[in-house]
Scaffold this active site. Structure first.
Site, short mmCIF file in Angstrom:
data_model
loop_
_atom_site.label_atom_id
_atom_site.label_comp_id
_atom_site.label_asym_id
_atom_site.label_seq_id
_atom_site.Cartn_x
_atom_site.Cartn_y
_atom_site.Cartn_z
N HIS A 1 0.83 -1.20 0.00
CA HIS A 1 0.00 0.00 0.00
C HIS A 1 0.87 1.25 0.00
CE1 HIS A 1 -3.37 -2.64 1.21
NE2 HIS A 1 -4.11 -1.69 0.70
N LYS B 1 -0.86 5.00 4.40
CA LYS B 1 -1.74 4.06 5.10
C LYS B 1 -1.24 3.86 6.52
CE LYS B 1 -4.07 -0.40 4.72
NZ LYS B 1 -5.37 0.24 5.02
#
Length: 233
Positions: free
Chosen positions: A130, A134
């Site tokens: 990600h 995040k």
């Protein structure tokens, strides 16, 4: 449909675009400090922060507003929200990932885990990648994948940065700039490897799924999942 966006970051703005395209109205854009009246909305979509999600969801349920949440990192209080929803006769959907493709991927993962259960020579592991903004690791999607394998096998737990064992599923979390989300489930043996993979190209799929879930939830009562929304059985 009048929608409250609880969390107006990148996902909130993407959801706004999709909702407007589908003919809905955004009546609340809550970024963390503004005051608002949740009763102005027909339904709420929460993509806030882990420390704000519980209060956002509870406020909706206490005021009779259906709420869809994609915020991860707060699930130690999930059962409290379920109890509150039932007590208030409210409507609630939580999903670690609202992408329509990912929810199909979840079902493929369970089917593959069931098929692999008797093949002890394979070790299973999960990798997720990600963007660097995040906040939680592993991702909620990776945890859902691990739970799907646990449900269909003798595995008992997942472990961040662990090693494969008879009872544990290791999850590797990688953070790199500008990656919406990539998840891989890998079964590896000395002979070969079997892998399934989902790669998000942008955030539009997450946003579309959240809006579709909100459309589905209005006028319902209970706690649901994307399996219900997509009629996946």
């Amino acid at each position: 449909m009048k929608i409250a966006l609880l969390g107006y970051g990148r996902m909130g703005k993407e959801i706004e675009k999709i909702a407007l395209q589908r003919g809905h109205e955004i009546v609340i854009k809550y970024a963390g400090k503004e005051s608002y009246n949740i009763n102005d909305a027909d339904v709420a979509i929460d993509f806030s922060l882990p420390n704000a999600a519980y209060d956002n969801i509870a406020n909706c349920l206490e005021n009779g507003v259906p709420i869809v949440s994609g915020t991860t990192g707060w699930l130690e209080r999930y059962n409290d929200i379920v109890a509150l929803c039932e007590a208030q006769k409210g409507a609630f959907i939580y999903a670690s990932n609202f992408s329509l493709g990912v929810n199909i991927f979840f079902e493929l993962n369970k089917q593959l885990a069931k098929m692999m259960e008797q093949l002890n020579e394979y070790n299973v592991a999960i990798e997720e990648i990600h963007h660097t903004k995040k906040l939680d690791a592993p991702s909620g999607t990776a945890i859902t994948l691990a739970e799907g394998i646990i449900d269909q096998s003798s595995k008992q737990e997942w472990e961040l940065d662990g090693t494969p064992s008879d009872t544990s599923i290791p999850i590797k979390a990688i953070r790199t700039p500008d990656v919406p989300g990539t998840h891989t489930v890998n079964y590896d043996s000395t002979i070969d490897s079997i892998a399934i993979n989902h790669t998000a190209h942008n955030r539009q799929g997450f946003a579309l799924g959240a809006v579709v879930a909100a459309e589905w939830l209005v006028d319902k009562e209970g706690v649901y999942s994307m399996k219900d929304v997509l009629n996946l059985g």
